[in-house]
Every structure is written in structure tokens, then in C-alpha cells.
Enzyme design. Structure first.
Site, mmCIF file in Angstrom:
data_model
loop_
_atom_site.group_PDB
_atom_site.id
_atom_site.type_symbol
_atom_site.label_atom_id
_atom_site.label_comp_id
_atom_site.label_asym_id
_atom_site.label_seq_id
_atom_site.Cartn_x
_atom_site.Cartn_y
_atom_site.Cartn_z
ATOM 1 N N ARG A 1 0.852 -1.172 0.000
ATOM 2 C CA ARG A 1 0.000 0.000 0.000
ATOM 3 C C ARG A 1 0.897 1.234 0.000
ATOM 4 N NH1 ARG A 1 -3.150 -2.856 -1.691
ATOM 5 N NH2 ARG A 1 -5.219 -3.476 -0.910
ATOM 6 N N GLU B 1 -3.082 7.858 -5.751
ATOM 7 C CA GLU B 1 -3.167 7.107 -7.003
ATOM 8 C C GLU B 1 -4.364 7.584 -7.818
ATOM 9 O OE1 GLU B 1 -3.164 2.940 -6.009
ATOM 10 O OE2 GLU B 1 -1.103 3.002 -5.289
ATOM 11 N N HIS C 1 0.106 0.134 -9.969
ATOM 12 C CA HIS C 1 -0.639 -0.712 -9.023
ATOM 13 C C HIS C 1 -1.166 -1.964 -9.740
ATOM 14 C CE1 HIS C 1 -3.134 -0.544 -5.068
ATOM 15 N NE2 HIS C 1 -2.883 -1.792 -5.416
#
Length: 328
Positions: A241, A270, A289
């Protein structure tokens, strides 16, 4: 029985190959395009027995207003941070995720980032494309290292870290691990040297990777203080994370040279803002990601999410429930 599925058109799982499971279980499926307001979310869930979401959040003020028919909320993902767990538990609603669908994928991706930063793969790719490769034996940038000469520090030793340790040991690296919830024997069984504290990881290891959930206690576990304790020239890799790493502290470390390189698949914000200094740093590998994604993992994720939603709609405790006593 009824399941409401919040989906989007931007690549998130739609589970279409497993819609037949709803039919086979006599479950009505209602698809809703996500991005609506809280009021629209509540209205869309009217009469639902279970809800599936990928990115549509379910905060406390939404959960408190859901129909009493809702028995489960399933996140089509590894995390469940967009769902207020406490509020759901108070309402007797199961919260489900799919925590173990991409254990191999994320570990392999971490290994790729480690190897890519250690041997400067993206650095040299950029140099060749920019026309700087003009003679044999061309060398540039920070020093590359032999993998059997370096140590890798893992913060947390769950399923992903265990796989990563296996891969790195096969390459000949020395692997340290710190996990306060596991005995030294568990780490040693996997060929990993137990660290007594996270500071020992910071002080001893050439490459450091956090493999822990994002919680209040792990927020910015790698911050300016942690980086100051690390070896000069440390490499930091993060596929967990984004907020596990204080991004501003990392940028400062990269600018000073304290941090030699970084491999990041996740960020504090993000998508990564286009004005981020990280985009100008050629010693940093940046990916969107995506460590979890392969054909196989994506298929497994969708299959399990549908199964958990059906189980929840039936009033069963879904296998993916993180609060299995919610309706006790």
C-alpha cells in the site's frame, strides 16, 4: 435473492464469466455503474441480499442507511479499506475480500522490481532509447550489485513475503524478516534470518520491502527516521500500500543519494500525480498498481468474489469474510 454489483468501464473486474453461478443459485443480478453519490448508492442497494464492489466506497454513512436485507458486502480486491468494517459489523453485515488470490503474482512482481533496480534494467533501457549507448562496455548511473552479495529485508512475513523469500534465496541473496506476530522458528523454517526489531532490518539490509497491511500502526512505517537508519545506497521496493512509505521522505532520500533506487507499484496518491518528482527520477521504477494481475489471478479473483457474494446472499458466512462473527 438479489446481488447488486457496482462496476466501472475502466478495467476493473466485471466477473462476467461467472454470472452463470448467479443463475444456478437463483440469484438476481443487478449491475450498477459506480461513481454515484452516497444517496444513489443506498438507493441502488434497495432489496439487495449482498453487494459486490470494486472501487465504489461504502463509508459509515452509507452502511448505516442500507436495507436490513443486506447481509454481505464483497470487495473484488485484496484489500477492503473502502468499506467501513466497524459500521458493517455493527449492522451485522459481512465484509469480504479476496486476500490470497495473487500471492504468487505479487511476490514475482516484487522480485522483478528488486532485480530491475539492482541491475538497472529500466535505467539502461532508457539510456539506449535516448541514444546514449554509443560504445561497447557503456556504463552509467549508480553501481549495480551482485545479488549473492546483498541482503533483503522483509517487513512482515505473510504469504507474499514467504514466496518472495523463496525466490530471493534461490538467487543466492541473504534474507532477513521481521514479523512480531510470528516466532523465529517460522522464519527460520523458510531459510530467513529473524530480526528482533524493524530497526534491525533498516540497519542491516541492502533492499527493504514492506509486506504488511496498511493500518494506523504501519502508516509511514518507512519514513524519514527509518530511512536515516538505513544503509547508504539502500533500495526500497513497495507493492503493498502506498502509505506504508512516506513518499516525501523517499523523494528526499533519493535526491540525497541515501536511497540508491526504488521500485514502486503503489503510491500515496493514485494515480500518481503528473507533477510528482518521482517521474523525473531515472533510478525509480514506477508501475500502476498492477503487481496482482495475470490472467490466472484475475480469473481466480472474479470467481471467488461471485462465490462469496452468493454465500452471503444465502445467509451463510462467506469464506472471504473478515468479520465472520458479524451476524452472531
Amino acid at each position: 435473492m438479489k446481488v447488486v454489483f457496482f462496476y466501472n468501464e475502466h478495467g476493473s473486474p466485471k466477473c462476467e464469466e461467472y454470472y452463470h453461478l448467479f443463475d444456478e443459485s437463483s440469484v438476481e443480478l443487478k449491475k450498477v455503474l459506480d461513481g454515484g453519490s452516497d444517496d444513489e448508492t443506498v438507493a441502488a442497494c434497495e432489496g439487495a441480499d449482498a453487494v459486490i464492489t470494486c472501487i465504489q466506497p461504502f463509508p459509515k454513512n452509507v452502511i448505516e442507511r442500507l436495507d436490513s436485507s443486506v447481509k454481505a458486502i464483497v470487495r473484488v480486491a485484496m484489500g477492503y479499506d473502502i468499506i467501513d468494517l466497524e459500521a458493517a459489523t455493527e449492522r451485522g453485515i459481512y465484509v469480504c475480500n479476496v486476500p490470497d488470490y495473487a500471492m504468487e503474482e505479487v511476490a514475482v512482481y516484487q522480485a522483478a522490481l528488486i532485480l530491475g533496480t539492482l541491475r538497472k534494467v529500466c535505467w539502461y533501457d532508457w539510456k539506449v532509447r535516448s541514444g546514449e549507448y554509443d560504445h561497447l562496455g557503456y556504463l552509467s548511473g549508480y553501481p549495480a550489485r551482485r545479488i549473492s552479495a546483498i541482503s533483503i529485508g522483509l517487513l512482515g512475513f505473510g504469504r507474499i513475503a514467504k514466496n518472495l523469500a523463496k525466490y530471493m534465496l534461490a538467487f543466492g541473496a541473504t534474507v532477513y524478516g521481521f514479523d512480531p506476530f510470528l516466532s523465529d522458528e517460522v522464519l527460520q523454517e523458510h531459510g530467513v534470518i529473524p530480526a528482533k526489531t524493524k530497526d534491525e532490518i533498516f540497519e542491516k539490509c541492502d533492499i527493504i520491502s514492506p509486506n504488511i497491511p496498511l493500518m494506523e500502526s504501519s502508516y509511514h512505517i518507512i519514513d524519514a527516521d527509518a530511512i536515516s537508519k538505513m544503509k547508504d545506497g539502500v533500495i526500497i521496493v513497495n507493492t503493498g500500500r502506498g502509505p506504508l512509505v512516506d513518499q516525501e521522505a523517499l523523494i528526499a532520500g533519493l535526491r540525497s543519494g541515501k536511497v540508491r533506487a526504488a521500485g514502486l507499484d503503489v503510491f500515496e496518491v493514485e494515480p500518481l500525480p503528473m507533477d510528482s518528482p518521482l517521474l523525473e527520477m531515472r533510478n525509480v521504477i514506477l508501475t500502476p498498481h498492477i503487481a496482482y494481475q495475470t490472467n490466472e489471478s484475475f480469473d481466480e479473483l472474479q470467481h471467488r468474489a461471485v462465490e462469496y457474494a452468493i454465500e452471503g446472499a444465502k445467509g451463510l458466512v462467506p469464506r472471504g469474510a473478515v468479520n465472520p462473527n458479524a451476524r452472531a
